[in-house]
Design an enzyme around this catalytic site. Sequence first.
Site, PDB file in Angstrom:
ATOM      1  N   THR A  70       0.819  -1.011   0.111  1.00 55.09           N
ATOM      2  CA  THR A  70       0.005   0.059  -0.194  1.00 55.09           C
ATOM      3  C   THR A  70       1.123   1.300   0.067  1.00 55.09           C
ATOM      4  O   THR A  70       0.544   2.312  -0.593  1.00 55.09           O
ATOM      5  CB  THR A  70      -0.995  -0.258   1.229  1.00 55.09           C
ATOM      6  OG1 THR A  70      -1.913  -1.093   1.157  1.00 55.09           O
ATOM      7  CG2 THR A  70      -1.818   1.383   1.382  1.00 55.09           C
ATOM      8  N   THR A 122       1.846  -4.344   4.440  1.00 56.97           N
ATOM      9  CA  THR A 122       1.662  -4.665   5.605  1.00 56.97           C
ATOM     10  C   THR A 122       1.037  -5.994   5.998  1.00 56.97           C
ATOM     11  O   THR A 122       1.200  -6.382   7.159  1.00 56.97           O
ATOM     12  CB  THR A 122       0.831  -3.549   6.351  1.00 56.97           C
ATOM     13  OG1 THR A 122      -0.384  -3.351   5.782  1.00 56.97           O
ATOM     14  CG2 THR A 122       1.517  -2.143   6.273  1.00 56.97           C
ATOM     15  N   ASP A 123       0.313  -6.594   5.020  1.00 55.13           N
ATOM     16  CA  ASP A 123      -0.475  -7.595   5.480  1.00 55.13           C
ATOM     17  C   ASP A 123       0.444  -8.925   5.806  1.00 55.13           C
ATOM     18  O   ASP A 123       0.179  -9.698   6.610  1.00 55.13           O
ATOM     19  CB  ASP A 123      -1.236  -8.010   4.174  1.00 55.13           C
ATOM     20  CG  ASP A 123      -2.264  -7.326   3.904  1.00 55.13           C
ATOM     21  OD1 ASP A 123      -2.833  -6.316   4.905  1.00 55.13           O
ATOM     22  OD2 ASP A 123      -3.120  -7.313   2.525  1.00 55.13           O
TER      23      ASP A 123
END
Length: 350
Positions: free
Chosen positions: A43, A114-115
């Site tokens: 992101t 970030t996942d």
Amino acid sequence: MTRTVSLAALSVLFLLAHPPLQAQAPAGDEELPVVHVLATGGTISNTEGDRLTGEDLVRSLPGVEDVARITVEQFSNVASGAISLSQWLAMERRIDELFQERPDLAGVVVTHGTDTMEETAYFLDLTLGHCRPVVVTGAMRRATALGADGPANLLNSIRLAVSEEAREIGVVVLMNDEVFPGREAVKVSTSRMHAFRAPGAGRFGVTDPDAVFLERTVPTRSCEAPSFDLSGVEELPRVELIYTALGADGALVRAAVEAGAEGIVMAAVGRGGTTPGQREALAEARENGVVVVLSSRTGEGRVPVARGEGETGALLGAGDLNPQKARILLMLALTRTDDPDELRTIFRTH
Ligand code: DAS
């Protein structure tokens, strides 16, 4: 007469005006430390329908030229769920190579979705044999969103990487001004800015506007050798992760064995419980030589390493590692041994 300028010619003109950061010797004040940014996507790079490059991200940082000299490398540009295990191996080798070849390098900043950031951070923590800072960072809001957090996270990561406090910090995650050890960082929110925690332990430190503060000590790794030496490893052993929920039978466990899993990590309930159907299938899996580890879906707390054997169908408990981190440790452990005692020792000490 109309003059046409080809795209190639335009690219050359652009490159002359903006030489790629990775091709340069680090530019800037030679007194400043050098940081290498390895961009992988996520992101932090996202705009509507497009992805920024690592160079774009660094160029957008106000005042970075007063903090460090930066080189940039585009390792990949994907959502973090798309990073493959072979890319992990390549990433570890690349960072190892950078540290070996560049004694001047203060640290590496990895921009990452970030996942799965917590997984990459733990993987690098276990496989890099260096203590220089590797700061894994990203963003909860894409680059064009109101209040985008990526630039601050990236600049703070660079500040952390060059700070005196972080000289031997090893692999950490930095998000929302907070620093977490790579082993402990966990994503706990799908969308909030404070999406990362170290459950049961608390943050490692903070980056304030004027300084970096490390607030607690974290068990250190050897700076001389990695916990798991991956030289010669071309592929990680297959380890499947299976959830426990009421009524689950043994079908997924049997499917994992059928698919060739060398290990199974259970996201078990509570302190390592599974259903009767899963227990039966896990016992069969163990009889077939599959290593079974019990972690917990709870989010905090330990499954004792000594839990296992007997009725659980498992070999050992994952300690305080969550299921996705336990899977990484088991994959790496299985590159070295399948001896039950050695595996227990590995889970007690990593
Ligand atoms: N797009 C997701 C990812 O790549 C989310 C993120 O980056 O925060 O992990």
